[in-house]
Design a protein around this motif. Structure first.
Motif, PDB file in Angstrom:
ATOM      1  N   ALA A  77     -32.300  54.246  19.698  1.00  0.00           N
ATOM      2  CA  ALA A  77     -33.758  54.500  20.263  1.00  0.00           C
ATOM      3  C   ALA A  77     -34.760  53.185  19.547  1.00  0.00           C
ATOM      4  CB  ALA A  77     -34.446  55.705  19.536  1.00  0.00           C
ATOM      5  N   ARG A 122     -38.331  51.044  19.062  1.00  0.00           N
ATOM      6  CA  ARG A 122     -39.987  50.910  18.803  1.00  0.00           C
ATOM      7  C   ARG A 122     -40.362  49.553  18.441  1.00  0.00           C
ATOM      8  NH1 ARG A 122     -40.848  54.567  15.380  1.00  0.00           N
ATOM      9  NH2 ARG A 122     -41.114  53.062  13.584  1.00  0.00           N
ATOM     10  N   GLU A 135     -44.780  53.095  21.855  1.00  0.00           N
ATOM     11  CA  GLU A 135     -43.636  53.945  22.524  1.00  0.00           C
ATOM     12  C   GLU A 135     -42.528  53.653  21.797  1.00  0.00           C
ATOM     13  OE1 GLU A 135     -44.380  54.292  27.016  1.00  0.00           O
ATOM     14  OE2 GLU A 135     -45.015  52.281  26.422  1.00  0.00           O
ATOM     15  N   THR A 136     -41.623  54.850  22.026  1.00  0.00           N
ATOM     16  CA  THR A 136     -39.987  54.572  21.577  1.00  0.00           C
ATOM     17  C   THR A 136     -39.223  54.975  22.606  1.00  0.00           C
ATOM     18  OG1 THR A 136     -40.710  55.160  19.136  1.00  0.00           O
ATOM     19  CG2 THR A 136     -38.348  55.334  19.793  1.00  0.00           C
ATOM     20  N   GLY A 137     -38.070  54.244  22.888  1.00  0.00           N
ATOM     21  CA  GLY A 137     -37.119  54.839  23.789  1.00  0.00           C
ATOM     22  C   GLY A 137     -35.724  54.071  23.610  1.00  0.00           C
ATOM     23  N   ARG A 182     -40.880  46.519  31.106  1.00  0.00           N
ATOM     24  CA  ARG A 182     -40.063  47.438  31.062  1.00  0.00           C
ATOM     25  C   ARG A 182     -39.268  47.515  32.381  1.00  0.00           C
ATOM     26  NH1 ARG A 182     -40.897  51.058  27.014  1.00  0.00           N
ATOM     27  NH2 ARG A 182     -42.379  50.168  25.381  1.00  0.00           N
ATOM     28  N   TYR A 193     -36.481  53.200  34.804  1.00  0.00           N
ATOM     29  CA  TYR A 193     -36.445  54.151  33.840  1.00  0.00           C
ATOM     30  C   TYR A 193     -37.551  54.067  32.463  1.00  0.00           C
ATOM     31  CZ  TYR A 193     -32.042  54.655  35.987  1.00  0.00           C
ATOM     32  OH  TYR A 193     -31.324  54.896  36.929  1.00  0.00           O
ATOM     33  N   ASN A 194     -38.213  52.898  32.810  1.00  0.00           N
ATOM     34  CA  ASN A 194     -39.297  52.731  31.800  1.00  0.00           C
ATOM     35  C   ASN A 194     -38.613  52.064  30.456  1.00  0.00           C
ATOM     36  OD1 ASN A 194     -42.134  52.483  30.985  1.00  0.00           O
ATOM     37  ND2 ASN A 194     -42.170  54.273  29.706  1.00  0.00           N
ATOM     38  N   CYS A 195     -37.666  51.955  30.451  1.00  0.00           N
ATOM     39  CA  CYS A 195     -37.202  50.996  29.097  1.00  0.00           C
ATOM     40  C   CYS A 195     -37.469  49.907  28.754  1.00  0.00           C
ATOM     41  CB  CYS A 195     -35.516  51.213  29.135  1.00  0.00           C
ATOM     42  SG  CYS A 195     -34.571  52.921  29.618  1.00  0.00           S
ATOM     43  N   TYR A 196     -37.880  49.819  27.581  1.00  0.00           N
ATOM     44  CA  TYR A 196     -38.142  48.388  27.037  1.00  0.00           C
ATOM     45  C   TYR A 196     -37.144  47.042  27.457  1.00  0.00           C
ATOM     46  CZ  TYR A 196     -39.597  44.637  23.677  1.00  0.00           C
ATOM     47  OH  TYR A 196     -40.186  43.412  23.124  1.00  0.00           O
TER      48      TYR A 196
END
Length: 155
Positions: free
Chosen positions: A57, A59, A69-71, A141, A145-148
């Protein structure tokens, strides 16, 4: 305008590789890459098949607040060289589209800046957004999946 692509710092990558905890306080998970869709957020290249990587995870903000946001992200489990920042990262050519979102200097989303962008249009759209006086930096992103992926600034 010169775009600068900012990866995870060397210090943060090494801290996590040495067993440091992720943004949720958990140890990173170690896995082996199948060579498909495992983008390292430090070197900004995909992790080759058969190579170990970490899932954790993350941030990408300096403070904890409503917009930080954290991912989940991936990174090489073993040493890799941080991306130089001057060229379009290889991981930004591995999908058809990405989400770009602008943030102010206070690390809050600048509304009206977010949206899906074709991979071939990332640099053009980044220049348009960073020309705005209210936009200090961008996040790229995953559109799926909206992942950074990384941060973009004007230099």
């Amino acid at each position: 305008m010169n775009l600068h692509y900012i990866a995870m710092s060397v210090q943060e990558a090494e801290r996590l590789r040495q067993g440091g905890r992720d943004a949720y306080g958990a140890p990173p998970e170690r896995r082996i890459s199948d060579g498909d869709g495992v983008p390292c957020r430090h070197c900004l290249r995909n992790v080759d098949e058969g190579k170990p990587y970490l899932t954790l995870a993350y941030r990408p903000f300096s403070s904890v607040q409503a917009y930080s946001e954290t991912g989940p992200i991936f990174m090489h489990a073993e040493y890799c060289t941080v991306h130089d920042g001057r060229t379009l990262p290889p991981i930004l050519a591995s999908s058809k589209s990405y989400l770009l979102r602008g943030y102010g200097s206070d690390e809050r989303i600048v509304y009206g800046t977010g949206g899906a962008v074709d991979a071939e249009q990332i640099e053009q759209r980044a220049e348009e957004l960073l020309a705005r006086p209210d936009v200090a930096f961008l996040h790229v992103r995953s559109a799926k999946y909206n992942c950074y992926q990384c941060r973009i600034e004007a230099r």
